[in-house]
Design an enzyme around this catalytic site. Sequence first.
Site, short mmCIF file in Angstrom:
data_model
loop_
_atom_site.label_atom_id
_atom_site.label_comp_id
_atom_site.label_asym_id
_atom_site.label_seq_id
_atom_site.Cartn_x
_atom_site.Cartn_y
_atom_site.Cartn_z
N SER A 211 48.46 -48.26 18.72
CA SER A 211 48.14 -46.91 19.37
C SER A 211 47.43 -46.54 17.82
CB SER A 211 48.79 -45.90 19.42
OG SER A 211 49.90 -46.14 18.80
N CYS A 212 46.76 -46.64 17.00
CA CYS A 212 46.21 -45.99 15.84
C CYS A 212 44.64 -46.05 16.40
CB CYS A 212 47.00 -46.66 14.49
SG CYS A 212 46.07 -45.78 12.74
N CYS B 25 50.91 -1.45 28.27
CA CYS B 25 49.80 -1.45 28.19
C CYS B 25 49.10 0.07 27.14
CB CYS B 25 49.04 -1.25 29.29
SG CYS B 25 47.53 -0.20 29.67
N CYS C 236 43.42 -1.62 26.24
CA CYS C 236 42.03 -2.83 25.77
C CYS C 236 41.17 -2.90 26.65
CB CYS C 236 43.03 -4.04 24.76
SG CYS C 236 43.54 -4.76 26.36
N ASN D 7 43.23 -36.70 11.60
CA ASN D 7 43.76 -37.30 10.52
C ASN D 7 43.01 -38.84 10.42
OD1 ASN D 7 45.20 -38.85 8.76
ND2 ASN D 7 46.74 -39.58 10.56
N CYS E 167 42.08 -9.86 45.06
CA CYS E 167 43.25 -10.56 44.50
C CYS E 167 43.68 -11.83 44.54
CB CYS E 167 44.69 -9.85 43.24
SG CYS E 167 45.26 -10.93 42.52
N CYS F 125 44.78 -12.29 34.28
CA CYS F 125 44.65 -11.54 33.30
C CYS F 125 46.23 -10.91 32.84
CB CYS F 125 44.95 -10.06 34.65
SG CYS F 125 46.11 -10.11 35.67
N CYS G 146 46.00 -15.56 40.03
CA CYS G 146 45.00 -16.38 39.37
C CYS G 146 46.32 -16.21 38.03
CB CYS G 146 44.13 -16.96 39.50
SG CYS G 146 43.64 -15.01 38.39
N ASN H 193 50.56 -41.20 20.66
CA ASN H 193 49.63 -42.13 18.96
C ASN H 193 48.79 -39.84 19.41
OD1 ASN H 193 49.08 -42.23 16.57
ND2 ASN H 193 49.65 -44.19 17.31
#
Length: 413
Positions: free
Chosen positions: A138-139, A346, A349, A78, A380, A386, A383, A203
């Site tokens: 803040s603009c 599942c 994919c 904006n 593993c 997946c 995290c 803002n």
Amino acid sequence: MNVKDLSITVLGVRFPNPFCLSSSPVGNDYDMCAKAYKAGFGGIVFKTIGPKDYFIDEVSPRFDALSKEGTPFVGFKNMEQIAEHPYEENIETLRRLKKDFPDKVLIASIMGNDEESWEYIARDAEKAGADMLELNFSCPQMTSHAMGSDVGTSPELCRRYCAAVRRGSRLPIIAKMTPNIAEMNTVARACVEGGADAISAINTLKSITAVDLDRYVPLPIIDGKSSVSGYSGKAVKPIGLRFISDLARDEKLRGVPLSGIGGIETWRDAAEYILLGASFLQLTTSAMEYGYRIVEDLIDGLGRYMEHKGFGSLGEMVGLASKNVVPAETLNRDYKVYPEFDKDKCVKCLRCVVSCYDGAHQALSYDEKERLPVLDKGKCVGCHLCKLVCPVGAISAGEISYKEGRKKGKPLI
């Protein structure tokens, strides 16, 4: 429609519900604000009123949107400045709105360019019937460096201008913070020292959303050029939540009410801001995309959530999640959580396999015959990339494994 009471009183001002239009193009004149009140908004922060002699000259076009796949408004740019109507017209609009909607909250957003202008705008807004004042520090797209976000990065200027407004008005003062700063709390404290009673955040962020690859010009294009300007929408919600959390946990700001702004589109977004410390909320981009009627869904959804969780009032929710935001070094690192795969859900994919190999720790392979993921627990690290990329929700948190020699317990996950 849910009838749960969503009212909340902030600094002696009763909001029928916590949802307000923020100071922006969505609340720019009487007709717009009247329609928003009738749609159900509990309050409106009228578009920022500047000094009497400050001329607003806008560009065209002045909006751009960042999209992703089928989502048109991931983020919104904006370039519009403060209210373009004559000063006297803006003050008269405040007067009409308060006369016609006495039970709704009317907040006047104001912006001066020196102490004198801050003071007289505050005085005139109070005389017009505003319930509160929001000081726009803040603009990010003002053409004067004496106004907007350049001011909002200076604790001294914010302190002085808050003091000037306090000289001009007895109304509750809300200081609106810029996110274009590494650390917001110092400026917020300065605002309170100067006389502010509450803080609103955030803002818009300074941004460039895209570049025309044929003409080599950022968007939107104005006579072959563009500029940095404010970014809002769903994409900024994590940043807004972070700053609200920072402010809510600041001991020196204890008891200072907060207004949450940034990416509020659903009742869940609203609940997150409230749980992190916001007492009332403001939105713009979602109203621009979906219209004022979005407030019906926000009120209904938040009311049903409160009913489900047994909250007797909105105030009971405020800040409940704040205590659970802690420094990174204090987090429990004794365990990891393996992903669990629902083979019935599942769709084969293999997005999880690709993402794990290319972006994580190569802990997933696949059964070539069944085309199903196979987890190697030795690789593993828990995290959960997946889980995040799975398009059908077939992966969830599963077995908890404690690191060797670490204290065992029953962690909350």
